[in-house]
Motif scaffolding. Structure first.
Motif, PDB file in Angstrom:
ATOM      1  N   HIS A  53       3.112 -38.145 -17.374  1.00 24.84           N
ATOM      2  CA  HIS A  53       2.973 -37.440 -18.652  1.00 24.84           C
ATOM      3  C   HIS A  53       2.989 -35.935 -18.401  1.00 24.84           C
ATOM      4  O   HIS A  53       3.179 -35.488 -17.269  1.00 24.84           O
ATOM      5  CB  HIS A  53       1.725 -37.892 -19.415  1.00 24.84           C
ATOM      6  CG  HIS A  53       0.394 -37.577 -18.773  1.00 24.84           C
ATOM      7  ND1 HIS A  53       0.044 -37.985 -17.514  1.00 24.84           N
ATOM      8  CD2 HIS A  53      -0.680 -36.904 -19.261  1.00 24.84           C
ATOM      9  CE1 HIS A  53      -1.192 -37.576 -17.248  1.00 24.84           C
ATOM     10  NE2 HIS A  53      -1.654 -36.920 -18.287  1.00 24.84           N
ATOM     11  N   HIS A  55       0.679 -33.494 -18.802  1.00 24.33           N
ATOM     12  CA  HIS A  55      -0.506 -32.672 -18.504  1.00 24.33           C
ATOM     13  C   HIS A  55      -0.394 -31.995 -17.141  1.00 24.33           C
ATOM     14  O   HIS A  55       0.100 -32.567 -16.179  1.00 24.33           O
ATOM     15  CB  HIS A  55      -1.779 -33.526 -18.575  1.00 24.33           C
ATOM     16  CG  HIS A  55      -2.225 -33.778 -19.988  1.00 24.33           C
ATOM     17  ND1 HIS A  55      -3.046 -34.821 -20.351  1.00 24.33           N
ATOM     18  CD2 HIS A  55      -1.939 -33.103 -21.141  1.00 24.33           C
ATOM     19  CE1 HIS A  55      -3.268 -34.766 -21.665  1.00 24.33           C
ATOM     20  NE2 HIS A  55      -2.605 -33.734 -22.158  1.00 24.33           N
ATOM     21  N   ASP A  57      -2.374 -31.216 -14.712  1.00 25.94           N
ATOM     22  CA  ASP A  57      -2.936 -31.740 -13.455  1.00 25.94           C
ATOM     23  C   ASP A  57      -1.982 -32.733 -12.787  1.00 25.94           C
ATOM     24  O   ASP A  57      -2.143 -33.068 -11.623  1.00 25.94           O
ATOM     25  CB  ASP A  57      -4.333 -32.357 -13.666  1.00 25.94           C
ATOM     26  CG  ASP A  57      -4.377 -33.432 -14.727  1.00 25.94           C
ATOM     27  OD1 ASP A  57      -3.696 -33.287 -15.766  1.00 25.94           O
ATOM     28  OD2 ASP A  57      -5.093 -34.435 -14.528  1.00 25.94           O
ATOM     29  N   HIS A  58      -0.946 -33.168 -13.513  1.00 27.46           N
ATOM     30  CA  HIS A  58       0.017 -34.135 -12.961  1.00 27.46           C
ATOM     31  C   HIS A  58       1.355 -33.495 -12.587  1.00 27.46           C
ATOM     32  O   HIS A  58       2.241 -34.195 -12.101  1.00 27.46           O
ATOM     33  CB  HIS A  58       0.217 -35.292 -13.951  1.00 27.46           C
ATOM     34  CG  HIS A  58      -1.053 -36.056 -14.168  1.00 27.46           C
ATOM     35  ND1 HIS A  58      -1.280 -37.314 -13.635  1.00 27.46           N
ATOM     36  CD2 HIS A  58      -2.204 -35.705 -14.811  1.00 27.46           C
ATOM     37  CE1 HIS A  58      -2.502 -37.700 -13.949  1.00 27.46           C
ATOM     38  NE2 HIS A  58      -3.084 -36.745 -14.668  1.00 27.46           N
ATOM     39  N   HIS A 138      -2.962 -42.660 -23.829  1.00 23.63           N
ATOM     40  CA  HIS A 138      -3.553 -41.370 -23.478  1.00 23.63           C
ATOM     41  C   HIS A 138      -3.302 -40.380 -24.616  1.00 23.63           C
ATOM     42  O   HIS A 138      -2.634 -40.703 -25.597  1.00 23.63           O
ATOM     43  CB  HIS A 138      -2.933 -40.899 -22.153  1.00 23.63           C
ATOM     44  CG  HIS A 138      -3.594 -39.703 -21.529  1.00 23.63           C
ATOM     45  ND1 HIS A 138      -4.960 -39.519 -21.503  1.00 23.63           N
ATOM     46  CD2 HIS A 138      -3.055 -38.625 -20.875  1.00 23.63           C
ATOM     47  CE1 HIS A 138      -5.224 -38.383 -20.883  1.00 23.63           C
ATOM     48  NE2 HIS A 138      -4.099 -37.816 -20.498  1.00 23.63           N
ATOM     49  N   ASP A 159      -2.889 -41.569 -16.600  1.00 18.14           N
ATOM     50  CA  ASP A 159      -4.116 -41.360 -17.372  1.00 18.14           C
ATOM     51  C   ASP A 159      -4.097 -42.311 -18.565  1.00 18.14           C
ATOM     52  O   ASP A 159      -3.105 -42.391 -19.290  1.00 18.14           O
ATOM     53  CB  ASP A 159      -4.181 -39.920 -17.900  1.00 18.14           C
ATOM     54  CG  ASP A 159      -4.479 -38.905 -16.805  1.00 18.14           C
ATOM     55  OD1 ASP A 159      -4.608 -39.319 -15.636  1.00 18.14           O
ATOM     56  OD2 ASP A 159      -4.571 -37.709 -17.130  1.00 18.14           O
ATOM     57  N   HIS A 198      -9.444 -41.236 -21.966  1.00 19.20           N
ATOM     58  CA  HIS A 198      -9.633 -41.545 -20.554  1.00 19.20           C
ATOM     59  C   HIS A 198     -10.594 -42.734 -20.479  1.00 19.20           C
ATOM     60  O   HIS A 198     -11.044 -43.257 -21.496  1.00 19.20           O
ATOM     61  CB  HIS A 198     -10.248 -40.333 -19.825  1.00 19.20           C
ATOM     62  CG  HIS A 198      -9.264 -39.237 -19.519  1.00 19.20           C
ATOM     63  ND1 HIS A 198      -8.282 -39.368 -18.575  1.00 19.20           N
ATOM     64  CD2 HIS A 198      -9.137 -37.973 -20.020  1.00 19.20           C
ATOM     65  CE1 HIS A 198      -7.578 -38.246 -18.500  1.00 19.20           C
ATOM     66  NE2 HIS A 198      -8.067 -37.379 -19.380  1.00 19.20           N
TER      67      HIS A 198
END
Ligand SMILES: [Zn+2]
Ligand SMILES: [Zn+2]
Length: 254
Positions: A53, A55, A57-58, A138, A159, A198
């Motif tokens: 996805h 976001h 952090d990915h 998510h 996630d 989450h």
């Protein structure tokens, strides 16, 4: 097939790195800060990046990786993601403002990077590995992946909060060896887990009942600083066959 865990945390700080998994030496699932663990030579071997996805952090290290190895590789990296994720990348990241548009740099004819639209639910074959995207639940459109090697399969949730499709696909897989599922928030923050879509230990314990017994279950995306408490809480909810915490540096083989 070897899956090397480069990052398995919900954040950074100390030794924590965010989500990235290296399959053999040429495929990344997500490109969080764990990618920074790879040598330049190892980064140059990555031909495919499959994103779960949009976001940060990915995918935080995807721009840096492209910048570091794009010119030396001599052939593009293919970035696979569903349409909403690709649109996010084009509009908000590789847009010529935050970072160069590497899908047309250095030239549109021979760029550093190619976008490939994922057909969600379909299987994509890369050498002997097959990756099937699975829609999960998510805050933005997100997929998990079932990764099938020649002698077994590994599943990664991305996630997600409570989901049915992930477990349905996994239960239909007859050679599933490892299941990776996210766990982000403590039970006291269940409302926050629900809003941000989450898992907390209570929600995860309910979801794990949907999985047929068999594969080893690993937990990822734990909030930095809350890891021990999260593992205590999940052990209370799931006292037998308690999932283990996925660690940076782990290698899952099948
Ligand atoms: Zn996310
Ligand atoms: Zn995340």
């Amino acid at each position: 097939m070897k899956v090397h865990i480069l990052g398995a945390s919900g954040g950074i700080g100390g030794s924590a790195r965010t989500t990235s998994l290296l399959i053999d030496d040429d495929i990344l699932i997500d490109a969080g800060t764990g990618v920074g663990e790879l040598s330049l030579a190892a980064m140059q071997c990555v031909d495919h990046v499959f994103l779960t996805h949009s976001h940060l952090d990915h995918l935080a290290c995807l721009p840096f990786m492209m910048d570091s190895v794009g010119a030396a590789r001599g052939r593009p990296v293919t970035v696979h993601a569903q349409p909403a994720t690709l649109e996010g990348l084009k509009a908000h990241l590789f847009n010529g403002v935050l970072w160069p548009d590497f899908a047309s740099v250095p030239t549109p004819q021979a760029p550093f990077m190619l976008y490939e639209t994922l057909n969600v639910g379909a299987e994509c074959k890369i050498g002997a590995r097959r990756l099937r995207s699975i829609p999960v639940n998510h805050a933005v459109p997100t997929v998990g992946y079932l990764i099938r090697g020649s002698t077994g399969s590994i599943a990664f949730s991305g996630d997600t909060t409570t989901t049915d499709e992930y477990w349905r696909v996994l239960n239909a897989c007859d050679d599933l060896k490892h299941v990776i599922i996210e766990l982000s928030f403590l039970d006291k923050d269940e409302q926050l887990a629900r809003i941000s879509r989450h898992m907390c230990p209570r929600l995860l314990a309910e979801d794990l009942k949907k999985l047929k017994a068999g594969p080893q279950v690993h937990l990822t995306h734990l909030m930095p600083g809350a890891e021990d408490e999260l593992m205590t809480e999940i052990a209370r909810h799931v006292p037998r066959n308690t999932p283990r915490r996925l660690m940076r540096g782990d290698i899952l083989e099948c």
